[in-house]
Design a protein around this motif. Structure first.
Motif, PDB file in Angstrom:
ATOM      1  N   UNK B  16       0.836  -1.331  -0.085  1.00  0.00           N
ATOM      2  CA  UNK B  16      -0.023   0.206  -0.034  1.00  0.00           C
ATOM      3  C   UNK B  16       0.838   1.386  -0.017  1.00  0.00           C
ATOM      4  N   UNK B  17       1.883   1.226   0.854  1.00  0.00           N
ATOM      5  CA  UNK B  17       3.155   2.267   0.569  1.00  0.00           C
ATOM      6  C   UNK B  17       3.231   2.885  -1.059  1.00  0.00           C
ATOM      7  N   UNK B  18       3.432   1.626  -1.600  1.00  0.00           N
ATOM      8  CA  UNK B  18       3.768   1.861  -3.071  1.00  0.00           C
ATOM      9  C   UNK B  18       2.478   2.328  -3.727  1.00  0.00           C
ATOM     10  N   UNK B  19       1.305   1.778  -3.507  1.00  0.00           N
ATOM     11  CA  UNK B  19       0.156   2.340  -4.436  1.00  0.00           C
ATOM     12  C   UNK B  19      -0.156   3.529  -4.057  1.00  0.00           C
ATOM     13  N   UNK B  20       0.158   4.017  -2.891  1.00  0.00           N
ATOM     14  CA  UNK B  20      -0.407   5.225  -2.394  1.00  0.00           C
ATOM     15  C   UNK B  20       0.581   6.365  -3.096  1.00  0.00           C
ATOM     16  N   UNK B  22       1.988   6.077  -6.001  1.00  0.00           N
ATOM     17  CA  UNK B  22       2.220   5.280  -7.399  1.00  0.00           C
ATOM     18  C   UNK B  22       3.251   6.369  -8.220  1.00  0.00           C
ATOM     19  N   UNK B  23       2.887   7.887  -8.350  1.00  0.00           N
ATOM     20  CA  UNK B  23       3.689   8.729  -9.262  1.00  0.00           C
ATOM     21  C   UNK B  23       5.168   8.619  -8.531  1.00  0.00           C
ATOM     22  N   UNK B  24       5.251   8.905  -7.567  1.00  0.00           N
ATOM     23  CA  UNK B  24       6.879   9.125  -7.053  1.00  0.00           C
ATOM     24  C   UNK B  24       7.393   7.723  -7.067  1.00  0.00           C
ATOM     25  N   UNK B  25       6.559   6.785  -6.634  1.00  0.00           N
ATOM     26  CA  UNK B  25       7.194   5.353  -6.587  1.00  0.00           C
ATOM     27  C   UNK B  25       7.606   5.082  -8.082  1.00  0.00           C
ATOM     28  N   UNK B  26       6.753   5.404  -9.094  1.00  0.00           N
ATOM     29  CA  UNK B  26       6.906   4.821 -10.417  1.00  0.00           C
ATOM     30  C   UNK B  26       8.370   5.557 -11.040  1.00  0.00           C
ATOM     31  N   UNK B  27       8.147   6.854 -10.685  1.00  0.00           N
ATOM     32  CA  UNK B  27       9.606   7.756 -11.198  1.00  0.00           C
ATOM     33  C   UNK B  27      10.657   7.106 -10.351  1.00  0.00           C
ATOM     34  N   UNK B  28      10.647   7.048  -9.199  1.00  0.00           N
ATOM     35  CA  UNK B  28      12.006   6.336  -8.596  1.00  0.00           C
ATOM     36  C   UNK B  28      12.326   5.132  -9.345  1.00  0.00           C
ATOM     37  N   UNK B 193      15.500   5.954  -0.898  1.00  0.00           N
ATOM     38  CA  UNK B 193      15.325   6.454   0.640  1.00  0.00           C
ATOM     39  C   UNK B 193      14.413   7.650   0.179  1.00  0.00           C
ATOM     40  N   UNK B 194      14.512   8.516  -0.764  1.00  0.00           N
ATOM     41  CA  UNK B 194      13.459   9.684  -0.916  1.00  0.00           C
ATOM     42  C   UNK B 194      12.236   9.238  -0.958  1.00  0.00           C
ATOM     43  N   UNK B 195      11.818   8.131  -1.875  1.00  0.00           N
ATOM     44  CA  UNK B 195      10.177   7.899  -1.801  1.00  0.00           C
ATOM     45  C   UNK B 195      10.052   7.475  -0.404  1.00  0.00           C
ATOM     46  N   UNK B 196      10.778   6.728   0.325  1.00  0.00           N
ATOM     47  CA  UNK B 196      10.416   5.923   1.599  1.00  0.00           C
ATOM     48  C   UNK B 196      10.393   7.021   2.578  1.00  0.00           C
ATOM     49  N   UNK B 231      10.094  -1.817  -4.654  1.00  0.00           N
ATOM     50  CA  UNK B 231      10.715  -0.851  -5.616  1.00  0.00           C
ATOM     51  C   UNK B 231      11.904  -1.254  -6.252  1.00  0.00           C
ATOM     52  N   UNK B 232      12.825  -1.856  -5.597  1.00  0.00           N
ATOM     53  CA  UNK B 232      14.305  -2.087  -5.919  1.00  0.00           C
ATOM     54  C   UNK B 232      14.015  -3.436  -6.953  1.00  0.00           C
TER      55      UNK B 232
END
Lengths: 296, 290
Positions: B16-20, B22-28, B193-196, B231-232
């Motif tokens: 859910x951290x990823x889903x919430x 999405x944008x910054x996660x996808x960019x990362x 670390x930025x998205x986290x 993400x990795x």
């Protein structure tokens, strides 16, 4: 029982009945002193009102009890946890024995009532089937079972506070801390919340509730610990008053501080209310404690 | 010991951290995938260059052909001097008979042609391998002319200069790989670390409530570490898929390309997953006060 101790060794003073002890606890933030040499004890099953104007240090005392802060000097003992010896990794175990509710409820608003309450059990590793049972039971008990599927944000303030209480007690803590739990609620709703806290107390949990609502304290207060500017200015047990029917013994119960006179005057002004409310409490306790036994 | 309910919760929460986000996660993930892809391409170029070189040059840098009439004492002197020359890694003596055998093996089915020979026409030789770090052109040229003046030496043949140059470039690539690898490491740690960190900041209320009800620190941290690792893993997998596709494309046009084998591909994804987890731990150390 509730006199502050002047014994330097905290642990040797721990009474089997005592669940919370503050020994000369001070809390300093940089320059300012939030608490200054505060000592008092709470026994198992007591209901303690922590009173004082805002900024008096009520929340600081509660934060010390839940060990969110450690005293700058002195010691805090909560159950088997000593602030001077507790390790960081023990603190989660302390928190499981201390339920907390706040003025602003602190619910996860984007989750359902059920999830909010279940959260507290899941986090400590209760099995799912057991969680389901316990959540249903405790929601029933606070009267919100029918709203269990609703998102927390859709509830009224009073309902949110009842969810917060359900969450605080589902792990059956020995102690319940309530920091101005009725601060955001109107009087009738406050009444419901207070009733709930008394039922929890009647079921055996020690309750420490902070408030600056003197009317409420006058109506319900049994043991009243007063703070002002970070100092303990009074510790009164009105239950004793009722037993002794003596004004003098009330004064004796007052901690000898510079402000003792002020407290004594306040206590005298409460006298009538005390006797009335003690009678009222007696009768409501006997009926409520039965309800309490069905609860958690 | 963690129960199934808790494990399920932690997995779902990590997801859910990823889903919430999405944008910054996808960019990362895209940034991390592209840097991983760069690293993979650099490594592949190095591997392929190295392999091409191996095929082109064999393992001899200088061949010294001896006359048939060389005096054994001269031969021994030459051998001794070669062994004492700076930059010489290995010296092998191939006598005429061995040279013929090697030639026969090289000819394969045409080897019977050699049966027509009355005498062995091939000379004996010293095959010299130079230390790869001592292959400066001028130095090699000097060595070649010195060796040519020894008595009984008929001819000295050095490996072609451009091959040596190519060899140096390949070694340069190894260094580039190390540098790129470090950059990829740092950038991956940074983006994850930025998205986290964002996740931690957005979850401050949940984290507070978890602490309140007695969650252990490990329990609070796990979903964040999981989301970083996820993400990795996604970045690693994406990079490898892109690499596979481009290798299909290139492989159809250039024959003999070397590509990662499946365990190496998996290793890359695991490295990336590990980087994600480490990146989130870095963020937690700095931003999660528990």
């Amino acid at each position: 029982m509730s006199q502050p101790s002047h014994d330097p060794s905290a642990s040797s003073n721990v009474d089997a009945r005592t669940v919370i002890s503050l020994y000369h606890a001070s809390l300093r933030y940089d320059e300012s002193l939030a608490l200054d040499d505060v000592s008092f004890r709470v026994d198992n099953g007591e209901f303690v009102f922590l009173v004082g104007p805002s900024g008096a240090g009520k929340s600081s005392v509660l934060r010390l009890i839940m060990m969110e802060e450690m005293p700058s000097s002195g010691e805090v003992v909560v159950g088997r946890f000593l602030s001077t010896r507790v390790r960081r990794r023990d603190i989660p175990h302390l928190r499981r024995e201390v339920g907390v509710v706040f003025q602003d409820f602190r619910l996860l608003l984007d989750r359902s009532v059920e999830e909010n309450v279940a959260f507290a059990q899941m986090v400590v590793g209760v099995r799912r089937s057991q969680i389901k049972k316990n959540v249903a039971q405790v929601l029933n008990w606070v009267g919100l079972y029918h709203k269990r599927k609703q998102l927390a944000r859709t509830l009224s303030g009073g309902e949110q506070q009842r969810v917060a209480i359900a969450r605080a007690i589902i792990n059956r803590p020995k102690i319940l801390l309530a920091d101005e739990p009725t601060g955001n609620l109107d009087p009738e709703v406050s009444q419901e919340v207070i009733d709930l806290l008394f039922r929890i107390n009647a079921a055996g949990t020690s309750v420490v509730m902070s408030t600056h609502d003197h009317l409420m304290v006058r109506q319900y207060g049994e043991r009243i610990v007063s703070l002002d500017s970070g100092r303990l200015v009074g510790d009164v047990d009105r239950f004793r008053v009722r037993k002794s029917h003596s004004k003098r013994s009330v004064a004796e119960r007052v901690v000898r501080t510079d402000e003792a006179d002020a407290v004594r005057r306040e206590v005298e002004s409460w006298e009538h209310a005390i006797l009335d409310s003690a009678r009222a409490r007696e009768s409501s306790l006997s009926s409520d404690s039965e309800a309490g036994r069905e609860g958690p | 010991m963690m129960g199934a309910t808790q494990q399920r919760y932690l997995l779902r929460e990590g997801w859910m951290h990823l889903v919430r986000r999405r944008i910054s996660g996808t960019v990362a993930i895209l940034i991390m995938a592209s840097s991983l892809l760069t690293l993979a391409i650099f490594s592949l170029v190095t591997i392929n260059l190295d392999r091409a070189l191996q095929l082109l040059r064999g393992d001899t840098d200088i061949s010294i052909y001896l006359s048939d009439t060389i005096h054994p004492a001269d031969r021994d002197l030459l051998h001794k001097d070669l062994l004492n020359t700076r930059g010489v890694k290995e010296v092998r003596y191939i006598d005429a008979q061995q040279a013929l055998e090697a030639f026969r093996a090289e000819l394969q089915e045409d080897a019977e042609l050699l049966d027509a020979l009355i005498a062995n026409p091939l000379p004996a030789s010293f095959e010299v391998t130079l230390d790869p770090l001592m292959q400066d052109s001028a130095e090699v040229d000097d060595l070649v002319s010195t060796l040519g003046r020894y008595p009984g030496v008929e001819r000295v043949v050095a490996q072609l200069d451009w091959l040596r140059q190519l060899d140096r470039i390949t070694r340069g690539f190894v260094w580039a790989d190390v540098v790129v690898g470090l950059l990829v490491l740092l950038s991956s740690l940074f983006v994850i670390s930025n998205t986290v960190r964002l996740a931690v900041e957005e979850s401050s209320e949940t984290v507070y409530v978890m602490k309140l009800v007695g969650a252990t620190n490990a329990f609070i941290r796990t979903p964040f570490v999981l989301s970083g690792a996820l993400q990795g893993a996604a970045a690693g997998a994406l990079a490898m898929v892109l690499l596979l596709l481009s290798s299909r494309f290139l492989g159809a046009r250039i024959s003999g390309l070397v590509f990662f084998d499946p365990p190496q591909l998996l290793g890359f994804v695991m490295l990336s997953t590990f980087l994600g987890a480490v990146g989130s731990m870095v963020a937690l150390r700095r931003h999660l006060r528990i």
